[in-house]
Design a protein around this motif. Structure first.
Motif, short mmCIF file in Angstrom:
data_model
loop_
_atom_site.label_atom_id
_atom_site.label_comp_id
_atom_site.label_asym_id
_atom_site.label_seq_id
_atom_site.Cartn_x
_atom_site.Cartn_y
_atom_site.Cartn_z
N ASP A 87 18.74 -2.05 2.48
CA ASP A 87 18.10 -0.98 1.70
C ASP A 87 16.67 -0.80 2.19
OD1 ASP A 87 20.25 -0.39 0.14
OD2 ASP A 87 19.46 -1.29 -1.69
N VAL A 88 16.19 0.43 2.15
CA VAL A 88 14.83 0.76 2.57
C VAL A 88 14.10 1.37 1.38
CG1 VAL A 88 13.44 2.19 4.13
CG2 VAL A 88 15.54 1.11 4.95
N ILE A 89 12.85 0.94 1.16
CA ILE A 89 12.04 1.52 0.08
C ILE A 89 10.70 1.97 0.65
CG2 ILE A 89 13.14 0.11 -1.70
CD1 ILE A 89 9.71 -0.74 -1.31
N LYS A 90 10.14 2.99 0.03
CA LYS A 90 8.80 3.48 0.38
C LYS A 90 7.91 3.26 -0.82
CE LYS A 90 6.61 6.72 3.11
NZ LYS A 90 6.98 7.05 4.43
N LYS A 111 0.84 -1.19 0.00
CA LYS A 111 0.00 0.00 0.00
C LYS A 111 0.88 1.25 0.00
CE LYS A 111 -3.90 -2.16 2.40
NZ LYS A 111 -3.74 -3.33 1.65
N VAL A 112 0.38 2.31 -0.62
CA VAL A 112 1.11 3.56 -0.69
C VAL A 112 1.46 4.03 0.72
CG1 VAL A 112 0.93 6.01 -1.33
CG2 VAL A 112 0.05 4.25 -2.87
N GLY A 113 2.71 4.44 0.90
CA GLY A 113 3.17 4.96 2.19
C GLY A 113 3.87 3.93 3.06
N GLU A 114 3.71 2.64 2.77
CA GLU A 114 4.40 1.61 3.56
C GLU A 114 5.90 1.67 3.28
OE1 GLU A 114 1.11 -1.91 4.09
OE2 GLU A 114 2.40 -2.01 2.33
N THR A 115 6.68 1.28 4.29
CA THR A 115 8.13 1.25 4.17
C THR A 115 8.60 -0.18 4.40
OG1 THR A 115 8.27 3.49 5.02
CG2 THR A 115 10.29 2.21 5.07
N TYR A 116 9.49 -0.65 3.51
CA TYR A 116 10.02 -2.00 3.58
C TYR A 116 11.54 -1.96 3.66
CZ TYR A 116 5.47 -3.93 2.33
OH TYR A 116 4.15 -4.29 2.32
N LYS A 117 12.13 -2.96 4.35
CA LYS A 117 13.58 -3.02 4.50
C LYS A 117 14.07 -4.40 4.07
CE LYS A 117 17.24 -2.20 7.86
NZ LYS A 117 17.52 -1.77 9.23
N CYS A 118 15.22 -4.43 3.38
CA CYS A 118 15.84 -5.68 2.97
C CYS A 118 16.63 -6.24 4.16
CB CYS A 118 16.78 -5.45 1.78
SG CYS A 118 17.70 -6.93 1.30
#
Length: 51
Positions: free
Chosen positions: A27-30, A15-22
């Motif tokens: 690495d972090v992506i939004k 979902k838009v706005g969620e943040t994920y990390k490897c």
């Protein structure tokens, strides 16, 4: 290295706005566009760090 894997019938979605990390390279992506599937980096599912 980050990609989204889609499997038929899969219910997982970003979902838009969620943040994920490897868990491998940290690495972090939004998320800027919603989609179905699992975000993957270095062959491992990325971890949701906020929702």
């Amino acid at each position: 290295m980050c990609q989204r894997l889609k499997k038929e019938g899969e219910e997982v979605a970003t979902k838009v706005g969620e943040t994920y990390k490897c868990v491998v390279c940290t690495d972090v992506i939004k998320v800027t566009h919603e989609g179905k599937g699992v975000l993957v980096c270095f062959g491992k599912p990325m971890v949701l760090v906020n929702h």
